[in-house]
Design a protein around this motif. Structure first.
Motif, PDB file in Angstrom:
ATOM      1  N   GLY A 175      13.707 -68.199 -65.232  1.00  0.00           N
ATOM      2  CA  GLY A 175      12.825 -68.177 -66.448  1.00  0.00           C
ATOM      3  C   GLY A 175      12.960 -69.319 -67.211  1.00  0.00           C
ATOM      4  O   GLY A 175      12.449 -69.147 -68.409  1.00  0.00           O
ATOM      5  N   SER A 176      13.176 -70.427 -66.665  1.00  0.00           N
ATOM      6  CA  SER A 176      12.943 -71.814 -67.179  1.00  0.00           C
ATOM      7  C   SER A 176      11.839 -72.406 -66.556  1.00  0.00           C
ATOM      8  O   SER A 176      11.629 -72.146 -65.469  1.00  0.00           O
ATOM      9  N   LEU A 177      11.333 -73.452 -67.529  1.00  0.00           N
ATOM     10  CA  LEU A 177      10.390 -74.348 -66.880  1.00  0.00           C
ATOM     11  C   LEU A 177      11.047 -75.747 -66.982  1.00  0.00           C
ATOM     12  O   LEU A 177      11.681 -76.066 -67.845  1.00  0.00           O
ATOM     13  N   ASP A 178      10.478 -76.641 -66.008  1.00  0.00           N
ATOM     14  CA  ASP A 178      11.094 -78.095 -65.940  1.00  0.00           C
ATOM     15  C   ASP A 178       9.613 -78.666 -66.288  1.00  0.00           C
ATOM     16  O   ASP A 178       8.721 -78.557 -65.225  1.00  0.00           O
ATOM     17  N   LEU A 179       9.493 -79.485 -67.327  1.00  0.00           N
ATOM     18  CA  LEU A 179       8.405 -80.061 -67.603  1.00  0.00           C
ATOM     19  C   LEU A 179       8.418 -81.597 -67.860  1.00  0.00           C
ATOM     20  O   LEU A 179       9.486 -81.973 -68.537  1.00  0.00           O
ATOM     21  N   VAL A 180       7.359 -82.241 -67.154  1.00  0.00           N
ATOM     22  CA  VAL A 180       7.445 -83.724 -67.486  1.00  0.00           C
ATOM     23  C   VAL A 180       6.038 -84.099 -68.277  1.00  0.00           C
ATOM     24  O   VAL A 180       5.022 -83.776 -67.695  1.00  0.00           O
ATOM     25  N   LEU A 181       6.217 -84.645 -69.629  1.00  0.00           N
ATOM     26  CA  LEU A 181       5.147 -84.828 -70.390  1.00  0.00           C
ATOM     27  C   LEU A 181       4.865 -86.360 -70.538  1.00  0.00           C
ATOM     28  O   LEU A 181       5.631 -86.774 -70.898  1.00  0.00           O
ATOM     29  N   HIS A 182       3.531 -86.614 -70.219  1.00  0.00           N
ATOM     30  CA  HIS A 182       3.259 -87.935 -70.716  1.00  0.00           C
ATOM     31  C   HIS A 182       2.873 -87.945 -72.168  1.00  0.00           C
ATOM     32  O   HIS A 182       2.113 -87.028 -72.910  1.00  0.00           O
ATOM     33  N   HIS A 183       3.477 -89.301 -72.844  1.00  0.00           N
ATOM     34  CA  HIS A 183       3.286 -89.330 -74.363  1.00  0.00           C
ATOM     35  C   HIS A 183       1.860 -89.801 -74.561  1.00  0.00           C
ATOM     36  O   HIS A 183       1.312 -90.787 -74.344  1.00  0.00           O
ATOM     37  N   THR A 184       0.992 -88.997 -74.987  1.00  0.00           N
ATOM     38  CA  THR A 184      -0.491 -89.177 -75.202  1.00  0.00           C
ATOM     39  C   THR A 184      -0.599 -89.324 -76.835  1.00  0.00           C
ATOM     40  O   THR A 184       0.121 -88.996 -77.631  1.00  0.00           O
ATOM     41  N   VAL A 185      -1.895 -89.519 -77.243  1.00  0.00           N
ATOM     42  CA  VAL A 185      -2.405 -89.440 -78.476  1.00  0.00           C
ATOM     43  C   VAL A 185      -3.615 -88.698 -78.533  1.00  0.00           C
ATOM     44  O   VAL A 185      -4.812 -89.015 -77.878  1.00  0.00           O
ATOM     45  N   PRO A 186      -3.856 -87.686 -79.524  1.00  0.00           N
ATOM     46  CA  PRO A 186      -2.675 -86.905 -80.170  1.00  0.00           C
ATOM     47  C   PRO A 186      -1.501 -86.574 -79.303  1.00  0.00           C
ATOM     48  O   PRO A 186      -1.711 -86.095 -77.950  1.00  0.00           O
ATOM     49  N   ALA A 187      -0.335 -86.526 -79.756  1.00  0.00           N
ATOM     50  CA  ALA A 187       0.855 -86.133 -78.777  1.00  0.00           C
ATOM     51  C   ALA A 187       0.802 -84.738 -78.411  1.00  0.00           C
ATOM     52  O   ALA A 187       0.611 -83.692 -79.502  1.00  0.00           O
ATOM     53  N   VAL A 188       1.133 -84.262 -77.146  1.00  0.00           N
ATOM     54  CA  VAL A 188       1.109 -83.011 -76.769  1.00  0.00           C
ATOM     55  C   VAL A 188       2.517 -82.708 -76.771  1.00  0.00           C
ATOM     56  O   VAL A 188       3.533 -83.349 -76.077  1.00  0.00           O
ATOM     57  N   ARG A 189       3.165 -81.594 -77.339  1.00  0.00           N
ATOM     58  CA  ARG A 189       4.661 -81.242 -77.345  1.00  0.00           C
ATOM     59  C   ARG A 189       4.826 -80.106 -76.292  1.00  0.00           C
ATOM     60  O   ARG A 189       4.058 -79.516 -75.887  1.00  0.00           O
ATOM     61  N   PRO A 190       6.194 -79.784 -75.778  1.00  0.00           N
ATOM     62  CA  PRO A 190       6.431 -78.684 -74.947  1.00  0.00           C
ATOM     63  C   PRO A 190       5.981 -77.224 -75.524  1.00  0.00           C
ATOM     64  O   PRO A 190       5.472 -76.340 -74.607  1.00  0.00           O
ATOM     65  N   ASP A 191       6.015 -77.232 -76.671  1.00  0.00           N
ATOM     66  CA  ASP A 191       5.594 -75.945 -77.195  1.00  0.00           C
ATOM     67  C   ASP A 191       3.925 -75.583 -77.104  1.00  0.00           C
ATOM     68  O   ASP A 191       3.580 -74.450 -77.069  1.00  0.00           O
ATOM     69  N   ASP A 192       3.190 -76.847 -77.132  1.00  0.00           N
ATOM     70  CA  ASP A 192       1.862 -76.581 -76.927  1.00  0.00           C
ATOM     71  C   ASP A 192       1.368 -76.118 -75.519  1.00  0.00           C
ATOM     72  O   ASP A 192       0.457 -75.630 -75.345  1.00  0.00           O
ATOM     73  N   VAL A 193       2.366 -76.568 -74.607  1.00  0.00           N
ATOM     74  CA  VAL A 193       2.117 -76.263 -73.264  1.00  0.00           C
ATOM     75  C   VAL A 193       2.520 -74.693 -73.335  1.00  0.00           C
ATOM     76  O   VAL A 193       1.811 -73.953 -72.431  1.00  0.00           O
ATOM     77  N   LEU A 194       3.674 -74.354 -73.888  1.00  0.00           N
ATOM     78  CA  LEU A 194       3.892 -72.764 -73.842  1.00  0.00           C
ATOM     79  C   LEU A 194       2.850 -71.874 -74.433  1.00  0.00           C
ATOM     80  O   LEU A 194       2.445 -70.928 -73.805  1.00  0.00           O
ATOM     81  N   THR A 195       2.099 -72.562 -75.527  1.00  0.00           N
ATOM     82  CA  THR A 195       0.873 -71.891 -76.076  1.00  0.00           C
ATOM     83  C   THR A 195      -0.325 -71.898 -75.215  1.00  0.00           C
ATOM     84  O   THR A 195      -0.804 -70.908 -75.139  1.00  0.00           O
ATOM     85  N   GLY A 196      -0.484 -72.928 -74.493  1.00  0.00           N
ATOM     86  CA  GLY A 196      -1.528 -72.958 -73.173  1.00  0.00           C
ATOM     87  C   GLY A 196      -1.245 -71.981 -72.258  1.00  0.00           C
ATOM     88  O   GLY A 196      -2.071 -71.231 -71.749  1.00  0.00           O
ATOM     89  N   LEU A 197      -0.060 -71.841 -71.861  1.00  0.00           N
ATOM     90  CA  LEU A 197       0.402 -70.794 -70.875  1.00  0.00           C
ATOM     91  C   LEU A 197       0.270 -69.310 -71.367  1.00  0.00           C
ATOM     92  O   LEU A 197      -0.413 -68.436 -70.578  1.00  0.00           O
ATOM     93  N   ARG A 198       0.413 -69.014 -72.537  1.00  0.00           N
ATOM     94  CA  ARG A 198       0.283 -67.799 -73.327  1.00  0.00           C
ATOM     95  C   ARG A 198      -1.315 -67.599 -73.351  1.00  0.00           C
ATOM     96  O   ARG A 198      -1.630 -66.524 -72.850  1.00  0.00           O
ATOM     97  N   GLN A 199      -2.091 -68.388 -73.638  1.00  0.00           N
ATOM     98  CA  GLN A 199      -3.406 -68.259 -73.859  1.00  0.00           C
ATOM     99  C   GLN A 199      -4.055 -67.932 -72.683  1.00  0.00           C
ATOM    100  O   GLN A 199      -4.977 -67.170 -72.516  1.00  0.00           O
TER     101      GLN A 199
END
Length: 230
Positions: A175-199
């Motif tokens: 039930g867990s995710l392992d995520l590597v995020l590149h620091h971009t502008v605007p910044a993408v946060r891990p909760d944004d990825v969760l939102t994307g998965l839900r949508q």
């Protein structure tokens, strides 16, 4: 004429500090942490260098702070000292002065250069209440997508951005995710990825997934992160 303020001598040493935000202290905002850390260096009698001007303040540089509410094992800052000090002694003194949950993990002498330039990506663990099979399927659909657009309120108002573009790797483990995020502008946060998965998939992740930053550093070609202390 107003008397000019005394000019402070330049720092003689710079130290990089790695610290953790754990338990309930993960809800500490960056502003609250900076105040707590300034009090800690005063109580620990760290020989800080101060800025010049009418309102001198200790020279502390923060970089890449995690979002409020997320835990972290890899937060970084740099302090400038007016006298040389032993890094491990500074670590012990700061550890004693900070509240439990804001824990100093390592202190090392800075080799120079910008600390922020060494923090280009983060590795996160996201613990959810999602069904493992559904989570694995959602990850596959997310990675197959060319882009996943999400919205988030920022200081400049509602922003829309592609959260897929910042994802370097994303894997499901139960039930867990392992995520590597590149620091971009605007910044993408891990909760944004969760939102994307839900949508994208209608995935149910539970009311309060726990976000924990495990590493932060420079992104290597193989997707691993180089330790900024190395």
């Amino acid at each position: 004429m107003r008397e000019q303020p005394e000019q402070q001598a330049p720092p003689v040493q710079r130290l990089r500090v790695r610290y953790a935000k754990r338990g309930r202290l993960r809800f500490t905002s960056h502003r609250d942490f900076s105040r707590a850390f300034e009090r800690a260096v005063f109580r620990a009698r760290v020989p800080m260098a101060y800025s010049s001007g009418f309102n001198p303040h200790p020279r502390i540089s923060y970089a890449g702070a995690a979002p409020t509410g997320s835990a972290s094992e890899a937060e970084y800052l740099e302090i400038a000292l007016a006298e040389r000090a032993e890094p491990d002694q500074v670590r012990r003194d700061l550890e004693d002065a900070l509240p439990a949950g804001l824990d100093v993990l390592a202190v090392a002498e800075s080799p120079g250069g910008s600390l922020a330039d060494l923090l280009t990506a983060s590795r996160w663990r996201i613990d959810t209440a999602a069904d493992p099979e559904a989570l694995a399927g959602a990850v596959t659909r997310f990675l197959d997508a060319d882009s996943v657009t999400v919205e988030r309120m920022t200081k400049k108002g509602m922003r829309e951005f592609d959260c897929r573009a910042a994802v370097v790797t994303l894997t499901a483990d139960g039930g867990s995710l392992d995520l590597v995020l590149h620091h971009t502008v605007p910044a993408v946060r891990p909760d944004d990825v969760l939102t994307g998965l839900r949508q994208l998939t209608g995935l149910h992740t539970g009311d309060a997934p726990l976000l924990t930053r495990l590493e932060q550093g420079t992104l290597a070609e193989d997707g691993s992160l180089r330790d900024p202390f190395a």
